[in-house]
Structures are given as C-alpha cells and as structure tokens.
Design a protein around this motif. Sequence first.
Motif, PDB file in Angstrom:
ATOM      1  N   GLU A   4       0.513  10.757  10.984  1.00 47.49           N
ATOM      2  CA  GLU A   4       1.721  10.032  11.380  1.00 47.49           C
ATOM      3  C   GLU A   4       1.428   8.541  11.538  1.00 47.49           C
ATOM      4  O   GLU A   4       2.197   7.698  11.100  1.00 47.49           O
ATOM      5  CB  GLU A   4       2.242  10.609  12.699  1.00 47.49           C
ATOM      6  CG  GLU A   4       3.526   9.965  13.183  1.00 47.49           C
ATOM      7  CD  GLU A   4       3.984  10.586  14.487  1.00 47.49           C
ATOM      8  OE1 GLU A   4       4.390   9.821  15.367  1.00 47.49           O
ATOM      9  OE2 GLU A   4       3.917  11.833  14.606  1.00 47.49           O
ATOM     10  N   ILE A   5       0.284   8.206  12.142  1.00 46.26           N
ATOM     11  CA  ILE A   5      -0.097   6.811  12.322  1.00 46.26           C
ATOM     12  C   ILE A   5      -0.315   6.155  10.967  1.00 46.26           C
ATOM     13  O   ILE A   5       0.181   5.072  10.712  1.00 46.26           O
ATOM     14  CB  ILE A   5      -1.357   6.691  13.209  1.00 46.26           C
ATOM     15  CG1 ILE A   5      -1.010   7.076  14.640  1.00 46.26           C
ATOM     16  CG2 ILE A   5      -1.916   5.270  13.174  1.00 46.26           C
ATOM     17  CD1 ILE A   5      -2.202   7.207  15.551  1.00 46.26           C
ATOM     18  N   ARG A   6      -1.065   6.823  10.075  1.00 45.95           N
ATOM     19  CA  ARG A   6      -1.303   6.270   8.741  1.00 45.95           C
ATOM     20  C   ARG A   6       0.013   6.061   8.009  1.00 45.95           C
ATOM     21  O   ARG A   6       0.221   5.055   7.377  1.00 45.95           O
ATOM     22  CB  ARG A   6      -2.233   7.178   7.935  1.00 45.95           C
ATOM     23  CG  ARG A   6      -3.681   6.744   8.052  1.00 45.95           C
ATOM     24  CD  ARG A   6      -4.564   7.468   7.088  1.00 45.95           C
ATOM     25  NE  ARG A   6      -5.101   8.625   7.804  1.00 45.95           N
ATOM     26  CZ  ARG A   6      -5.214   9.830   7.301  1.00 45.95           C
ATOM     27  NH1 ARG A   6      -4.886  10.077   6.077  1.00 45.95           N
ATOM     28  NH2 ARG A   6      -5.682  10.812   8.019  1.00 45.95           N
ATOM     29  N   HIS A   9       1.786   3.064   9.514  1.00 42.26           N
ATOM     30  CA  HIS A   9       1.158   1.817   9.100  1.00 42.26           C
ATOM     31  C   HIS A   9       1.476   1.517   7.640  1.00 42.26           C
ATOM     32  O   HIS A   9       1.789   0.381   7.306  1.00 42.26           O
ATOM     33  CB  HIS A   9      -0.349   1.872   9.304  1.00 42.26           C
ATOM     34  CG  HIS A   9      -0.738   1.743  10.748  1.00 42.26           C
ATOM     35  ND1 HIS A   9      -1.999   1.390  11.131  1.00 42.26           N
ATOM     36  CD2 HIS A   9      -0.044   1.909  11.896  1.00 42.26           C
ATOM     37  CE1 HIS A   9      -2.065   1.349  12.449  1.00 42.26           C
ATOM     38  NE2 HIS A   9      -0.891   1.675  12.932  1.00 42.26           N
ATOM     39  N   LYS A  10       1.420   2.530   6.801  1.00 42.32           N
ATOM     40  CA  LYS A  10       1.718   2.318   5.378  1.00 42.32           C
ATOM     41  C   LYS A  10       3.169   1.882   5.213  1.00 42.32           C
ATOM     42  O   LYS A  10       3.462   0.974   4.434  1.00 42.32           O
ATOM     43  CB  LYS A  10       1.437   3.588   4.572  1.00 42.32           C
ATOM     44  CG  LYS A  10       1.611   3.374   3.085  1.00 42.32           C
ATOM     45  CD  LYS A  10       1.154   4.561   2.273  1.00 42.32           C
ATOM     46  CE  LYS A  10       1.303   4.230   0.796  1.00 42.32           C
ATOM     47  NZ  LYS A  10       0.744   5.255  -0.054  1.00 42.32           N
ATOM     48  N   ALA A  11       4.057   2.507   5.957  1.00 43.37           N
ATOM     49  CA  ALA A  11       5.471   2.126   5.880  1.00 43.37           C
ATOM     50  C   ALA A  11       5.656   0.678   6.341  1.00 43.37           C
ATOM     51  O   ALA A  11       6.408  -0.092   5.722  1.00 43.37           O
ATOM     52  CB  ALA A  11       6.326   3.069   6.729  1.00 43.37           C
ATOM     53  N   LYS A  15       7.072  -2.283   3.940  1.00 43.08           N
ATOM     54  CA  LYS A  15       8.233  -3.082   4.336  1.00 43.08           C
ATOM     55  C   LYS A  15       7.851  -4.558   4.448  1.00 43.08           C
ATOM     56  O   LYS A  15       8.624  -5.443   4.075  1.00 43.08           O
ATOM     57  CB  LYS A  15       8.810  -2.592   5.667  1.00 43.08           C
ATOM     58  CG  LYS A  15       9.543  -1.273   5.556  1.00 43.08           C
ATOM     59  CD  LYS A  15      10.064  -0.844   6.924  1.00 43.08           C
ATOM     60  CE  LYS A  15      10.730   0.510   6.862  1.00 43.08           C
ATOM     61  NZ  LYS A  15      11.177   0.957   8.194  1.00 43.08           N
ATOM     62  N   SER A  16       6.642  -4.816   4.955  1.00 41.99           N
ATOM     63  CA  SER A  16       6.165  -6.192   5.080  1.00 41.99           C
ATOM     64  C   SER A  16       5.993  -6.837   3.712  1.00 41.99           C
ATOM     65  O   SER A  16       6.270  -8.022   3.536  1.00 41.99           O
ATOM     66  CB  SER A  16       4.840  -6.235   5.842  1.00 41.99           C
ATOM     67  OG  SER A  16       5.025  -5.827   7.178  1.00 41.99           O
ATOM     68  N   LYS A  68      -4.306  -3.114  -1.683  1.00 41.58           N
ATOM     69  CA  LYS A  68      -4.103  -1.942  -2.552  1.00 41.58           C
ATOM     70  C   LYS A  68      -4.502  -0.622  -1.901  1.00 41.58           C
ATOM     71  O   LYS A  68      -4.756   0.352  -2.584  1.00 41.58           O
ATOM     72  CB  LYS A  68      -4.904  -2.110  -3.850  1.00 41.58           C
ATOM     73  CG  LYS A  68      -4.621  -3.395  -4.599  1.00 41.58           C
ATOM     74  CD  LYS A  68      -3.226  -3.426  -5.157  1.00 41.58           C
ATOM     75  CE  LYS A  68      -3.035  -4.696  -5.974  1.00 41.58           C
ATOM     76  NZ  LYS A  68      -1.667  -5.074  -6.131  1.00 41.58           N
ATOM     77  N   TYR A  69      -4.620  -0.582  -0.568  1.00 44.55           N
ATOM     78  CA  TYR A  69      -4.959   0.640   0.161  1.00 44.55           C
ATOM     79  C   TYR A  69      -6.336   1.191  -0.205  1.00 44.55           C
ATOM     80  O   TYR A  69      -6.578   2.376  -0.091  1.00 44.55           O
ATOM     81  CB  TYR A  69      -3.891   1.722  -0.031  1.00 44.55           C
ATOM     82  CG  TYR A  69      -2.539   1.293   0.475  1.00 44.55           C
ATOM     83  CD1 TYR A  69      -2.243   1.342   1.829  1.00 44.55           C
ATOM     84  CD2 TYR A  69      -1.575   0.809  -0.397  1.00 44.55           C
ATOM     85  CE1 TYR A  69      -1.006   0.913   2.299  1.00 44.55           C
ATOM     86  CE2 TYR A  69      -0.335   0.388   0.064  1.00 44.55           C
ATOM     87  CZ  TYR A  69      -0.059   0.443   1.409  1.00 44.55           C
ATOM     88  OH  TYR A  69       1.147   0.021   1.877  1.00 44.55           O
TER      89      TYR A  69
END
Length: 180
Positions: A4-6, A9-11, A15-16, A68-69
């Motif tokens: 959920e945290i990942r 953060h990815k979301a 969005k950023s 790029k994750y």
Amino acid sequence: METEIRFTHKALVEKSKLGDRSSQYELYELYVDAMYNIGMRFLRIKEDAEDVVQDSFVDAFKNLDQFKYESTFGSWLKRIVINKCINFLKIKRVPLTPMQEHEFHITDEETDCKEEAVDIRKVKQGIDRLPVGYRQILNLYLIEGYDHMEIGEVLGITVSTSKSQYHRAKKKLIEIIKEL
C-alpha cells in the motif's frame, strides 16, 4: 501495508510527474526530514542544509521524468541530496585530507582495538571532530551505504583513495573517542 505504501508513493510520483502540486507537496512532506538529516550530516550548518535540501527538491521535481523506478523515490532523492551536498562542499573548497599513495597499505585486518561498548554520544562527538574529508567518507560509507567504487565516482577520487581515507578516518575516530 508495504504494498500500500509503495502504491501510494508511486501514485504520488506519477501525479507529481503530471505537475500536481499537492502530490509534490505530499512527497516533500514525506521526505523532507530525512533529506534534511542527510544535509546536516554533510554540511553541519542548518541554513546550508536547508538550502541544499530545497534545491534538491526543486531539481527532483523538475527532473521527475528521469525517475524510472529503478530504485525507490527516496533513494533517488537521497542521491540528489548527497550529490548536492558534495558539490556544495566542493564549491566551498573543502578538500579531502591530503595523503600520499605510498604512505598507507590497505588490508582487511581488524584494528587493534578491543571490542567494547561505545557510548553513541561519544561516537557522534568524535565524528563531529573529524576533518571534513574524513567525515564525508564515513557518512557515505557507513551511514549512506555507498561502496568505495560509488564514493570514488561521487567524489572524483580513486577507489584506493576512498579506502585509504576510510581507513584513516576510522583510526582517527577511534583516537578521538578514546580521548573523550
């Protein structure tokens, strides 16, 4: 929970990337304290650390399309902060402690110190008393987890210089702690 945290953060990062200011602010709030602590470990001056952290966030948000994750956002941001701290110190012309290549032989031998419990306060005081170059190597290697090759790349020094500086920094730190 970790998933959920990942995901969160990815979301936020996605969005950023699209320019969502509230997501950027959330990322800022999530990471500003940790990044400030890194800045303080390197720069030791509150205002300098604050400036470097702010510049780091500005650069990170400007260059989010390059993220790029391949690592976590926090790791990527941390690298930006560390590089900015090092560049800041270079601009201030804070040199590594000078050394001659032939003065030291690097080995994997343990130091002659007996293992004993050391008061963490003494360790922090000892690190604060180290020359800036030594402190920089210790921060990168012990605290930030860089290896000597990465330190060499970041600081523009050879791997053997990084290892020598680290070895000398440890010895000096032990001497300082014994005096405290």
